[in-house]
Motif scaffolding. Structure first.
Motif, mmCIF file in Angstrom:
data_model
loop_
_atom_site.group_PDB
_atom_site.id
_atom_site.type_symbol
_atom_site.label_atom_id
_atom_site.label_comp_id
_atom_site.label_asym_id
_atom_site.label_seq_id
_atom_site.Cartn_x
_atom_site.Cartn_y
_atom_site.Cartn_z
ATOM 1 N N VAL A 46 0.812 -1.221 0.000
ATOM 2 C CA VAL A 46 0.000 0.000 0.000
ATOM 3 C C VAL A 46 0.845 1.270 0.000
ATOM 4 N N TRP A 47 2.116 1.114 0.188
ATOM 5 C CA TRP A 47 3.084 2.210 0.199
ATOM 6 C C TRP A 47 4.400 1.527 -0.146
ATOM 7 N N ALA A 96 -4.873 -1.664 9.074
ATOM 8 C CA ALA A 96 -5.079 -0.475 8.239
ATOM 9 C C ALA A 96 -5.007 0.796 9.074
ATOM 10 N N VAL A 99 -1.401 1.695 9.686
ATOM 11 C CA VAL A 99 -0.751 2.245 8.493
ATOM 12 C C VAL A 99 -1.277 3.650 8.193
ATOM 13 N N ARG A 117 -5.084 7.025 -0.380
ATOM 14 C CA ARG A 117 -3.807 6.454 -0.846
ATOM 15 C C ARG A 117 -3.812 4.932 -0.686
ATOM 16 N N ILE A 118 -4.221 4.468 0.474
ATOM 17 C CA ILE A 118 -4.246 3.028 0.703
ATOM 18 C C ILE A 118 -5.303 2.358 -0.172
ATOM 19 N N ARG A 122 -5.632 -1.349 -1.794
ATOM 20 C CA ARG A 122 -6.271 -2.376 -0.954
ATOM 21 C C ARG A 122 -7.566 -1.846 -0.372
#
Length: 145
Positions: A46-47, A96, A99, A117-118, A122
């Motif tokens: 995710v990053w 999540a 993060v 962004r995530i 996902r």
């Protein structure tokens, strides 16, 4: 990202560019979270070098090795600078939330920006209690910046 400031572009709940850094209400955050894909893989990056997933991958040393994971943060039961896999039982709420907080604190994203962004990578859905805590963090971070 804004090429002039190298900061993340700001978007409102409807997905339009925004100059207003207002923290959305929980019900608006829930609307954003309901949008987009509604399934999760066992693991997603995710990053850069930051993964969210479930306990299946966390218990599979070969998968972790294949992904180059060097650290695992277990949210089911520091600093995130290596290739890290963050997991909880399902990989959509507790992990999540961790993060999201990381992106907000260390990369200066707003809560809404971090969610979006995530969500590019996902499906996530932090529970209402975590969303409330993340909103408080978002408002606190805005006061100090």
């Amino acid at each position: 990202r804004d090429t002039l400031t190298s900061r993340p572009l700001r978007y409102n709940v409807e997905g339009n560019k925004s100059t207003s850094p207002v923290t959305p209400a929980v019900k608006d955050l829930v609307k954003v979270l309901y949008g987009g894909k509604r399934f999760g893989n066992h693991v997603d990056e995710v990053w850069p070098n930051l993964f969210i997933g479930d306990i299946t991958v966390a218990n599979d040393r070969y998968s972790l090795w294949k992904l180059g994971i060097t650290h695992v943060l277990n949210a089911a039961h520091g600093k995130i600078h290596s290739r890290v896999f963050v997991h909880c039982a399902v990989g959509v709420s507790r992990s999540a939330s961790l993060v999201l907080a990381y992106l907000m604190i260390h990369h200066h994203y707003t809560l809404l920006e971090a969610i979006n962004r995530i969500k590019e990578h996902r499906w996530i859905f932090p529970n209402i209690g975590f969303l409330k805590q993340l909103r408080v963090l978002d408002m606190k971070l805005r006061k100090t910046s």
